[in-house]
Design a protein around this motif. Structure first.
Motif, PDB file in Angstrom:
ATOM      1  N   PHE A   1     -14.337  -3.533 -10.241  1.00 37.93           N
ATOM      2  CA  PHE A   1     -13.404  -2.405 -10.087  1.00 37.93           C
ATOM      3  C   PHE A   1     -13.309  -1.479 -11.302  1.00 37.93           C
ATOM      4  CE2 PHE A   1     -11.607  -5.162  -6.790  1.00 37.93           C
ATOM      5  CZ  PHE A   1     -11.192  -4.250  -5.837  1.00 37.93           C
TER       6      PHE A   1
ATOM      7  N   SER B   1     -10.888  -8.382  -2.491  1.00 38.27           N
ATOM      8  CA  SER B   1     -10.024  -7.337  -1.942  1.00 38.27           C
ATOM      9  C   SER B   1     -10.825  -6.275  -1.189  1.00 38.27           C
ATOM     10  CB  SER B   1      -9.204  -6.756  -3.097  1.00 38.27           C
ATOM     11  OG  SER B   1      -8.028  -6.212  -2.615  1.00 38.27           O
ATOM     12  N   ARG B   2     -10.722  -4.987  -1.548  1.00 33.73           N
ATOM     13  CA  ARG B   2     -11.514  -3.994  -0.803  1.00 33.73           C
ATOM     14  C   ARG B   2     -13.003  -4.308  -0.978  1.00 33.73           C
ATOM     15  NH1 ARG B   2      -8.904   0.795  -4.105  1.00 33.73           N
ATOM     16  NH2 ARG B   2      -7.339  -0.828  -4.049  1.00 33.73           N
TER      17      ARG B   2
ATOM     18  N   LYS C   1     -13.915  -6.917   1.562  1.00 33.60           N
ATOM     19  CA  LYS C   1     -14.236  -6.286   2.856  1.00 33.60           C
ATOM     20  C   LYS C   1     -15.699  -5.838   2.780  1.00 33.60           C
ATOM     21  CE  LYS C   1      -9.679  -3.909   2.484  1.00 33.60           C
ATOM     22  NZ  LYS C   1      -8.679  -4.895   2.734  1.00 33.60           N
TER      23      LYS C   1
ATOM     24  N   GLU D   1      -0.554  -5.942   5.850  1.00 31.60           N
ATOM     25  CA  GLU D   1      -1.221  -4.641   6.020  1.00 31.60           C
ATOM     26  C   GLU D   1      -1.821  -4.518   7.430  1.00 31.60           C
ATOM     27  OE1 GLU D   1      -4.559  -3.916   3.354  1.00 31.60           O
ATOM     28  OE2 GLU D   1      -3.941  -1.813   3.217  1.00 31.60           O
TER      29      GLU D   1
ATOM     30  N   ILE E   1      -3.609   0.880   6.552  1.00 33.31           N
ATOM     31  CA  ILE E   1      -4.781   0.989   5.670  1.00 33.31           C
ATOM     32  C   ILE E   1      -5.459   2.355   5.860  1.00 33.31           C
ATOM     33  CG2 ILE E   1      -6.694   0.011   7.060  1.00 33.31           C
ATOM     34  CD1 ILE E   1      -7.329  -1.780   4.654  1.00 33.31           C
TER      35      ILE E   1
ATOM     36  N   PHE F   1      -5.799   4.690   2.733  1.00 34.24           N
ATOM     37  CA  PHE F   1      -7.196   4.802   2.278  1.00 34.24           C
ATOM     38  C   PHE F   1      -8.065   5.408   3.383  1.00 34.24           C
ATOM     39  CE2 PHE F   1      -5.255   1.005   0.329  1.00 34.24           C
ATOM     40  CZ  PHE F   1      -5.298   1.376  -1.006  1.00 34.24           C
TER      41      PHE F   1
ATOM     42  N   TRP G   1     -12.036   4.771   3.533  1.00 38.16           N
ATOM     43  CA  TRP G   1     -12.717   3.473   3.528  1.00 38.16           C
ATOM     44  C   TRP G   1     -13.505   3.205   4.800  1.00 38.16           C
ATOM     45  CZ3 TRP G   1      -8.736  -0.589   1.232  1.00 38.16           C
ATOM     46  CH2 TRP G   1      -8.581  -0.324  -0.136  1.00 38.16           C
TER      47      TRP G   1
ATOM     48  N   TRP H   1       0.293  -9.907   1.986  1.00 42.19           N
ATOM     49  CA  TRP H   1      -0.166  -8.579   2.424  1.00 42.19           C
ATOM     50  C   TRP H   1      -1.531  -8.688   3.108  1.00 42.19           C
ATOM     51  CZ3 TRP H   1       1.529  -3.916   3.373  1.00 42.19           C
ATOM     52  CH2 TRP H   1       0.741  -2.782   3.198  1.00 42.19           C
TER      53      TRP H   1
ATOM     54  N   HIS I   1      -2.723 -12.230  -5.564  1.00 41.31           N
ATOM     55  CA  HIS I   1      -3.939 -11.500  -5.184  1.00 41.31           C
ATOM     56  C   HIS I   1      -4.796 -11.310  -6.439  1.00 41.31           C
ATOM     57  CE1 HIS I   1      -6.082  -8.583  -2.673  1.00 41.31           C
ATOM     58  NE2 HIS I   1      -6.023  -7.705  -3.656  1.00 41.31           N
TER      59      HIS I   1
HETATM   60  C1  GTR Z   1      -4.602  -2.635  -1.440  1.00 35.01           C
HETATM   61  C2  GTR Z   1      -5.062  -2.552  -0.021  1.00 35.01           C
HETATM   62  C3  GTR Z   1      -5.771  -3.799   0.365  1.00 35.01           C
HETATM   63  C4  GTR Z   1      -6.755  -4.256  -0.688  1.00 35.01           C
HETATM   64  C5  GTR Z   1      -6.339  -3.924  -2.092  1.00 35.01           C
HETATM   65  C6  GTR Z   1      -7.435  -3.889  -3.140  1.00 35.01           C
HETATM   66  O1  GTR Z   1      -3.845  -1.577  -1.838  1.00 35.01           O
HETATM   67  O2  GTR Z   1      -3.955  -2.341   0.785  1.00 35.01           O
HETATM   68  O3  GTR Z   1      -6.376  -3.644   1.622  1.00 35.01           O
HETATM   69  O4  GTR Z   1      -8.007  -3.813  -0.427  1.00 35.01           O
HETATM   70  O5  GTR Z   1      -5.752  -2.694  -2.205  1.00 35.01           O
HETATM   71  O6  GTR Z   1      -8.578  -3.611  -2.870  1.00 35.01           O
HETATM   72  O7  GTR Z   1      -7.098  -4.096  -4.295  1.00 35.01           O
END
Ligand code: GTR
Length: 437
Positions: A147, A273-274, A277, A311, A316, A320, A323, A364, A419
């Motif tokens: 990230f 997280s994202r 996915k 979520e 979402i 976003f 995405w 979440w 998280h």
């Molecule tokens: C949040 C989002 C999640 C997750 C997260 C991330 O804000 O709602 O779906 O992807 O970000 O990627 O840190």
């Protein structure tokens, strides 16, 4: 005198417009203030779309039917309805930027390699940061996007500092650019030494090298570079950022297949997280990934959308919008009408190794929905002749926190905590990978 009534009329008109606007914002679907549901008793009634029945209602009873019929039709539905369609693979080129013979406490060789690809409209260069265990010949590898820039995963000042667009983070990133103070800030998520100690390589890339994470109507990053190649894709199916990042991961794998220090046939794609996915979508699309790890991926990742806990699709897509593809908007507050749900995405990874991880403090992302999706996917694994979760049936109940299930080809754990990605998570992935990679 004559101006007075028209002024009043104007004021009245403005008030009416104001009231109408207020009423609209308060009631329009998707616009009202979102309140997440966390109550299991308030989950809407739902039926999951089947894994082992074709869209036309035909039972899928053999590996051949799965590979030739069901898998392609599910992949196509996720492409057109959820993540969007990416252009075909394009050729890459690579360039070694620098090497350190003494990384990860002297246990690894670390290289930075630029991989470039593009099309008629432009190109993308992503910088791979690669740790390989010293004295190994060809190592199996974990590949994952990060990230905050490659320099954030290791405090060593000799790693190049990313100069790309970056999300602002209080006290870390300002003006959308990284500075020296962000070196090593994400090191706890990337235990390079632990990974090489177990005989694996670690490869990471800043996700913004592939596509900057903000809504620009799909024009910068990879979307801009491959705009010509993507020009005949219908507007509602245009690839979102997740599909873009996943495409970048596949191009990274193209490179790793040529890297003399990596075994390209044994690469696990990992993401949080994202980016979890993203690792799932990369793994579903690209069968060359031998193992797929989803860390706290939640909505649009491993969690069942129909549970609408934490979520939701509507939420979402509002937060976003870049995405997913635009067709996905159809399922805002309307999960049941979506022809697919996320257990089918996990099934697309079968029979390859799959690990889904949740965290107790990450409601979440709906840990239970992530677990249930994994147990549902087990059916595809069994059809393809593997043991799925490892016993004769998938587990009926969620395991206790910190009790990983990882004796089969599907792994799952619920970690205590928030998280995040922790050493505990990596320890499970490494043990799982020792058998499955
Ligand atoms: C949040 C989002 C999640 C997750 C997260 C991330 O804000 O709602 O779906 O992807 O970000 O990627 O840190």
């Amino acid at each position: 005198m004559s101006t007075q009534p028209s002024k009043m009329l104007l004021t009245l008109k403005l008030i009416t417009v104001g009231v109408l606007l207020l009423a609209f914002t308060a009631t329009a679907p998707g616009q009202a203030k979102f309140v997440a549901n966390y109550d299991e008793s308030k989950i809407p009634e739902y039926q999951l779309p089947p894994i082992l029945t074709s869209q036309s209602g035909q039972p899928i009873e053999s590996a051949e039917q799965w590979q030739n019929q069901r898998r392609p039709e599910l992949l196509e539905l996720f492409t057109t309805q959820v993540y969007g369609r990416a252009p075909k693979a394009v050729a890459i080129s690579s360039k070694l930027i620098r090497t350190s013979m003494d990384a990860a406490n002297g246990k690894a060789i670390r290289r930075e390699v630029d991989v470039t690809f593009g099309g008629e409209s432009g190109s993308v260069t992503m910088r791979l940061l690669i740790y390989t265990p010293k004295n190994a010949i060809k190592s199996p590898a974990f590949l994952g996007l990060n990230f905050q820039g490659n320099h954030s995963i290791d405090p060593d000042p000799s790693i190049s500092l990313s100069d790309r667009w970056m999300r602002n983070r209080e006290g870390i990133t300002e003006n959308n650019r990284a500075d020296e103070s962000s070196r090593g800030v994400a090191a706890s998520r990337w235990p390079a030494e632990l990974i090489v100690d177990h005989g694996f390589a670690l490869v990471t890339i800043y996700y913004g090298d592939i596509d900057p994470d903000f809504d620009d109507q799909f024009s910068n990053g990879i979307h801009g570079a491959l705009a010509t190649e993507a020009s005949d894709i219908p507007a509602d199916e245009k690839w979102g950022s997740i599909a873009g990042w996943a495409y970048g991961l596949s191009r990274a794998l193209d490179y790793l297949e040529t890297d003399s220090m990596i075994d390209g046939s044994r690469v696990a794609v990992f993401g949080h997280s994202r980016l979890g996915k993203t690792s799932l979508w990369a793994g579903a699309n690209d069968p060359r990934f031998k193992m797929v790890i989803s860390n706290n991926s939640g909505c649009g990742g491993a969690a069942l959308s129909r549970r609408a806990i934490g979520e939701t699709i509507g939420r979402i897509n509002t937060s976003f919008p870049h995405w997913f593809c635009d067709n996905y908007l159809k399922y805002n507050e309307n999960e049941n009408s979506c022809p697919v749900d996320q257990h089918q995405l996990l099934a697309l990874i079968a029979p390859r190794a799959l690990y889904v991880a949740s965290a107790t403090g990450d409601q979440w992302a709906d840990p239970k929905g992530e677990f249930l999706a994994s147990t549902e996917a087990d059916a595809a694994y069994r059809l393809l002749g593997t043991q799925g979760f490892g016993s004769s049936h998938p587990p009926a109940n969620m395991p206790e926190a910190d009790q990983a299930i990882r004796s089969g080809v599907i792994g799952y754990h619920l970690r205590t905590g928030k998280h995040d990605v922790t050493t505990y998570d990596w320890e499970q992935y490494l043990e799982f990978a020792k058998r499955n990679l």
